[in-house]
Design an enzyme around this catalytic site. Sequence first.
Site, PDB file in Angstrom:
ATOM      1  N   ASP A 204       0.823  -1.220   0.000  1.00 49.07           N
ATOM      2  CA  ASP A 204       0.000   0.000   0.000  1.00 49.07           C
ATOM      3  C   ASP A 204       0.855   1.267   0.000  1.00 49.07           C
ATOM      4  OD1 ASP A 204      -2.521   1.213  -0.038  1.00 49.07           O
ATOM      5  OD2 ASP A 204      -2.617   1.390   2.142  1.00 49.07           O
ATOM      6  N   SER A 228      -7.733   5.061   0.044  1.00 48.15           N
ATOM      7  CA  SER A 228      -7.860   3.807  -0.700  1.00 48.15           C
ATOM      8  C   SER A 228      -9.298   3.308  -0.599  1.00 48.15           C
ATOM      9  CB  SER A 228      -6.911   2.754  -0.142  1.00 48.15           C
ATOM     10  OG  SER A 228      -5.573   3.197  -0.203  1.00 48.15           O
ATOM     11  N   GLN A 278      -5.333  -1.082  -7.289  1.00 49.80           N
ATOM     12  CA  GLN A 278      -6.052  -0.337  -6.256  1.00 49.80           C
ATOM     13  C   GLN A 278      -6.801   0.827  -6.887  1.00 49.80           C
ATOM     14  OE1 GLN A 278      -4.161   2.537  -3.227  1.00 49.80           O
ATOM     15  NE2 GLN A 278      -4.318   0.638  -2.058  1.00 49.80           N
TER      16      GLN A 278
END
Length: 290
Positions: A204, A228, A278
């Site tokens: 991430d 996110s 993502q």
Amino acid sequence: MTDAETKLLDLLNIERLEVDMFRGVGSGGETPTRIYGGQVIAQALAAAYRTVPDRLCHSLHAYFIRPGDPSIPVIYSVDRARDGGSFTTRRVVAIQHGKQILNLSASFHVEDEGWEYQHPMPQVDGPDDLETREAYRDRYIDRIPEQHRAEFLRPRPIEIREVAPRDMFDPEPADDVHHLWFRMAAAAGADPQMQHILLAYASDMGLLGSALRPHGLSWLKGEVNGASLDHAMWFHAPIRFQDWHLYSMDAPFSGRGRSFNRGSIFNKDGTLVASVAQEGLMRPNRKSKS
């Protein structure tokens, strides 16, 4: 092993409360105001792994539903969706204040055989001659409000070296494609499951910022309201996260208040070990205009 590395390994060593119920620490990750997304993904994967002792994860798909509160623990409830001959499926729900903050589905596969092919690793500068994460942040310390400097400079467990770092406050518009090297020395000796969990934690990092690059935007200037929305990851090959890995990222699309970001993770020998995708929230921060 550094204190930061010890704290991360403790963070990912979740507590079993019941057969399929676990508890993880909320604080201690990358950010102080909300739980870092990679931390919740990693703890959720750790919870799933506690119920799958005999095979490795090959893919996970997660949705971020609410911001995590770092002041309290996170409860992880595991649903044993399927135990098949070749594949095992788990669904994990992360809960705080009685509400879901993340749900994750993960699939596990037995060791299998098949045809092999991969895209080559991008040819970029290696990590040895690149600036460390700490040196990069030191250059901006005078521009950080004094009350936030200790957190800004706090030692982190993941060693990061960006191939072509931008100005943290006033970046010029740049290509969305970018690269960083990362590793965690304390991963040495970790079993394959923990190697996956650590890489999920690190996956991430930097990814959501890919879509800021073409627009010359910076998180530190308060211009962007971003978070996110989901996170997907596929594991392709064995991981030794104590060694350098190249994270090659891009953002093919941004618009309508969202961005789409992709990543490929290679070991230093050029093997593609994981892929990441993502979608993120990316809209103007109206508070910054007041």
